[in-house]
Design a protein around this motif. Structure first.
Motif, PDB file in Angstrom:
ATOM      1  N   SER A 117       0.854  -1.187   0.000  1.00  0.00           N
ATOM      2  CA  SER A 117       0.000   0.000   0.000  1.00  0.00           C
ATOM      3  C   SER A 117       0.887   1.234   0.000  1.00  0.00           C
ATOM      4  CB  SER A 117      -0.892   0.014   1.242  1.00  0.00           C
ATOM      5  OG  SER A 117      -0.106   0.278   2.390  1.00  0.00           O
ATOM      6  N   ALA A 162       0.651   3.599   1.992  1.00  0.00           N
ATOM      7  CA  ALA A 162       0.941   3.854   3.414  1.00  0.00           C
ATOM      8  C   ALA A 162       2.151   3.042   3.856  1.00  0.00           C
ATOM      9  CB  ALA A 162      -0.272   3.518   4.278  1.00  0.00           C
ATOM     10  N   PHE A 174       4.274   3.692   7.065  1.00  0.00           N
ATOM     11  CA  PHE A 174       3.126   3.694   7.980  1.00  0.00           C
ATOM     12  C   PHE A 174       2.396   2.348   8.000  1.00  0.00           C
ATOM     13  CE2 PHE A 174       3.751   8.164   6.894  1.00  0.00           C
ATOM     14  CZ  PHE A 174       3.764   8.733   8.159  1.00  0.00           C
ATOM     15  N   ASP A 175       3.127   1.264   7.733  1.00  0.00           N
ATOM     16  CA  ASP A 175       2.512  -0.056   7.665  1.00  0.00           C
ATOM     17  C   ASP A 175       1.828  -0.445   8.975  1.00  0.00           C
ATOM     18  OD1 ASP A 175       1.906  -2.456   6.213  1.00  0.00           O
ATOM     19  OD2 ASP A 175       3.371  -3.488   7.469  1.00  0.00           O
ATOM     20  N   TYR A 224      -1.530   1.377   9.095  1.00  0.00           N
ATOM     21  CA  TYR A 224      -2.400   0.815   8.062  1.00  0.00           C
ATOM     22  C   TYR A 224      -2.924  -0.555   8.497  1.00  0.00           C
ATOM     23  CZ  TYR A 224      -3.995  -0.487   3.391  1.00  0.00           C
ATOM     24  OH  TYR A 224      -4.755  -0.862   2.308  1.00  0.00           O
ATOM     25  N   TYR A 245      -7.338   7.734   3.443  1.00  0.00           N
ATOM     26  CA  TYR A 245      -6.148   8.338   4.036  1.00  0.00           C
ATOM     27  C   TYR A 245      -5.370   9.101   2.976  1.00  0.00           C
ATOM     28  CZ  TYR A 245      -3.207   4.520   2.187  1.00  0.00           C
ATOM     29  OH  TYR A 245      -2.556   3.631   1.365  1.00  0.00           O
ATOM     30  N   LEU A 266      -1.327  10.983   2.291  1.00  0.00           N
ATOM     31  CA  LEU A 266       0.074  11.061   2.703  1.00  0.00           C
ATOM     32  C   LEU A 266       0.595  12.408   2.254  1.00  0.00           C
ATOM     33  CD1 LEU A 266       1.115   7.484   1.561  1.00  0.00           C
ATOM     34  CD2 LEU A 266       0.809   8.253   3.926  1.00  0.00           C
ATOM     35  N   MET A 320       0.674  10.618   7.787  1.00  0.00           N
ATOM     36  CA  MET A 320      -0.477   9.845   7.319  1.00  0.00           C
ATOM     37  C   MET A 320      -1.696  10.448   7.984  1.00  0.00           C
ATOM     38  SD  MET A 320      -1.193   5.771   7.562  1.00  0.00           S
ATOM     39  CE  MET A 320      -2.776   5.064   7.055  1.00  0.00           C
TER      40      MET A 320
END
Length: 187
Positions: free
Chosen positions: A4, A6, A11-12, A15, A57, A59, A70
């Motif tokens: 993704s 994210a 930002f895993d 997410y 979302y 970014l 995020m």
């Protein structure tokens, strides 16, 4: 499987945590990065499809520090911020949170704008470090007073009393400056 946007931006963990909520529809699980605002939007929905389509979302480097944040949004309009996540001192943290009674938005100049209430007699909005608010006045506290505090305080004794018209004109002016985000869907 493709990562993704994210996850690609680091930002895993956020997410994945939010997707656990979207998949389960349960607040009974333990979450690290799920905000009250996200829960308020997602939990009342009955199907996975409804939950996944209820939030989005973005970014962006909202604070111009050279690093992405995020931003999780209510998908209805993509303007109401439910949470902002960023890296501070190498740690992933939630830096801002919005919910039903404390709505958070971004203005066209990038400033965060918050508006909300704490019951019928207490309304508030704030931007640029300034605060406008209502507060009961008089001995019987039946009438609403309208106030402006340049220092961001919430004290009617130190704030400037303004008219109802000035209060709502300023709120309308700031509301007109609310912008949308370019968003990604959770999937």
């Amino acid at each position: 499987a493709t990562q993704s946007p994210a996850a690609s931006a680091g930002f895993d963990a956020v997410y994945t945590d939010i997707c656990r909520l979207l998949d389960s529809g349960s607040w009974e699980l333990e979450y690290t990065y799920v905000s009250i605002g996200i829960v308020e939007v997602v939990i009342p929905l009955h199907t996975i499809e409804e939950r996944y389509s209820s939030i989005t979302y973005a970014l962006e480097d909202m604070d111009n520090d050279g690093s992405l944040e995020m931003i999780v949004l209510d998908a209805m309009g993509n303007t109401r911020i439910l949470a902002i996540y960023a890296f501070q001192n190498g740690q992933l943290v939630m830096t801002h949170e919005g919910w039903a009674r404390a709505r958070l938005y971004r203005l066209s100049d990038g400033t965060l704008y918050r508006e909300g209430s704490n019951g019928a007699a207490y309304s508030i909005f704030e931007a640029y470090g300034h605060r406008w608010f209502t507060y009961p006045k008089g001995e019987e506290e039946i009438e609403a007073g309208y106030y402006y505090a340049a220092d961001g305080s919430y004290d009617p004794n130190s704030a400037q009393e303004i008219t109802c018209e000035e209060y709502y004109a300023k709120q309308a002016e700031l509301t007109q400056m609310i912008t949308t985000f370019s968003v990604y869907n959770f999937s």
